[in-house]
Design a protein around this motif. Structure first.
Motif, PDB file in Angstrom:
ATOM      1  N   ALA A  11       0.828  -1.209   0.000  1.00 52.75           N
ATOM      2  CA  ALA A  11       0.000   0.000   0.000  1.00 52.75           C
ATOM      3  C   ALA A  11       0.860   1.256   0.000  1.00 52.75           C
ATOM      4  O   ALA A  11       1.854   1.343   0.721  1.00 52.75           O
ATOM      5  CB  ALA A  11      -0.914  -0.001   1.217  1.00 52.75           C
ATOM      6  N   ARG A  23      -5.056   5.379  -0.483  1.00 48.62           N
ATOM      7  CA  ARG A  23      -3.938   4.462  -0.687  1.00 48.62           C
ATOM      8  C   ARG A  23      -4.301   3.407  -1.735  1.00 48.62           C
ATOM      9  O   ARG A  23      -5.472   3.105  -1.960  1.00 48.62           O
ATOM     10  CB  ARG A  23      -3.555   3.781   0.636  1.00 48.62           C
ATOM     11  CG  ARG A  23      -2.978   4.751   1.642  1.00 48.62           C
ATOM     12  CD  ARG A  23      -3.024   4.200   3.071  1.00 48.62           C
ATOM     13  NE  ARG A  23      -2.161   3.048   3.279  1.00 48.62           N
ATOM     14  CZ  ARG A  23      -0.854   3.097   3.468  1.00 48.62           C
ATOM     15  NH1 ARG A  23      -0.235   4.286   3.465  1.00 48.62           N
ATOM     16  NH2 ARG A  23      -0.138   2.005   3.689  1.00 48.62           N
ATOM     17  N   GLY A  25      -2.625  -0.405  -3.709  1.00 47.83           N
ATOM     18  CA  GLY A  25      -1.599  -1.438  -3.853  1.00 47.83           C
ATOM     19  C   GLY A  25      -1.424  -1.862  -5.302  1.00 47.83           C
ATOM     20  O   GLY A  25      -0.947  -2.958  -5.569  1.00 47.83           O
ATOM     21  N   ASP A  54      -1.230  -6.145  -0.883  1.00 49.81           N
ATOM     22  CA  ASP A  54      -2.180  -5.267  -0.199  1.00 49.81           C
ATOM     23  C   ASP A  54      -3.336  -4.882  -1.108  1.00 49.81           C
ATOM     24  O   ASP A  54      -3.139  -4.541  -2.277  1.00 49.81           O
ATOM     25  CB  ASP A  54      -1.487  -3.982   0.283  1.00 49.81           C
ATOM     26  CG  ASP A  54      -0.551  -4.229   1.450  1.00 49.81           C
ATOM     27  OD1 ASP A  54      -0.746  -5.236   2.161  1.00 49.81           O
ATOM     28  OD2 ASP A  54       0.371  -3.415   1.651  1.00 49.81           O
ATOM     29  N   CYS A  56      -6.423  -2.113  -0.987  1.00 50.20           N
ATOM     30  CA  CYS A  56      -6.754  -0.907  -0.223  1.00 50.20           C
ATOM     31  C   CYS A  56      -8.188  -0.436  -0.395  1.00 50.20           C
ATOM     32  O   CYS A  56      -8.697   0.292   0.453  1.00 50.20           O
ATOM     33  CB  CYS A  56      -5.805   0.227  -0.621  1.00 50.20           C
ATOM     34  SG  CYS A  56      -4.068  -0.161  -0.323  1.00 50.20           S
TER      35      CYS A  56
END
Length: 238
Positions: A11, A23, A25, A54, A56
């Protein structure tokens, strides 16, 4: 047919996403060694099916139906030629960069075995979004990607968890008895919504967001008697 790379992203806070957290990823890079693949469930902190990756924006990414995203290297190569720029594996935010696999011609519900352990099931295709456009920095990218015949890449759920690594073979182990491909579903969900009722032949395997859209439009189409194709939309993406 084989797996070129497994890609994961951490992220980052950026100014080009509309995710509530600010954010994303999407910046995924190849990962060395074996990578664990397992279903993340319907959402939550571990929303990606790929260890170390990740997710987000849980509105549009991750969860059981969108645990993994795959894209063909051959389609990245087409975009390289069209855009005149290098696109490394993971450049489109894909978790799996595949070679020799007809990703966009895959049937919704088709199952792939990767390596000795993992089995994944196709649930739909990617709908591009502002985060994807901002990450690539290409003008008019959402429309361009949506309308391209290169295809959207495939979203997948995890049927059998395990570890995979670059170089693993990919084998189609099941194909359902309908004709709804990833490319057809993508076209129906974006530029030709009059096709959406036909995609319900794949309702048992389709990811929940696209299934809801198909059912909604099928009801509308039926109530109107004969509907015109809906407008394309900048929708949920990766």
């Amino acid at each position: 047919m084989f797996l070129l790379t497994v890609n994961a992203g951490r992220a980052k806070t950026v100014d080009y996403t509309d995710a509530p957290s600010g954010r994303t990823g999407i910046d995924k890079r190849p990962v060395d060694g074996p990578v664990r693949i397992e279903s993340p469930g319907p959402g939550g902190a571990g929303a990606s099916g790929v260890a170390g990756d990740d997710v987000c924006d849980l509105r549009f990414h991750g969860g059981a139906d969108r645990a993994v995203y795959a894209f063909a290297r051959e389609d990245l190569d087409r975009w390289e030629r069209e855009l005149g720029r290098q696109l490394d594996n993971g450049s489109f935010g894909e978790n799996l960069t595949l070679s020799g696999v007809d990703v966009n011609g895959a049937l919704v519900g088709e199952r792939w075995r990767i390596g000795d352990q993992v089995v994944l099931e196709v649930t739909g295709g990617r709908i591009p979004c502002r985060t994807f456009a901002g990450f690539l920095g290409e003008k008019g990218w959402v429309k361009r990607f949506t309308q391209s015949d290169a295809g959207p890449g495939a979203l997948l759920r995890v049927i059998e968890p395990g570890e995979i690594r670059a170089g693993d073979p990919v084998t189609v182990v099941h194909r359902p008895g309908h004709e709804v491909t990833v490319a057809f579903l993508h076209r129906a969900a974006t530029s030709e919504r009059s096709l959406l009722p036909a995609t319900l032949a794949a309702a048992d395997w389709m990811e929940s967001g696209l299934l809801g859209l198909a059912r909604q439009y099928a009801e509308k189409y039926a109530s109107e008697g004969a509907g015109a194709a809906g407008e394309g939309t900048e929708g949920e993406g990766a």
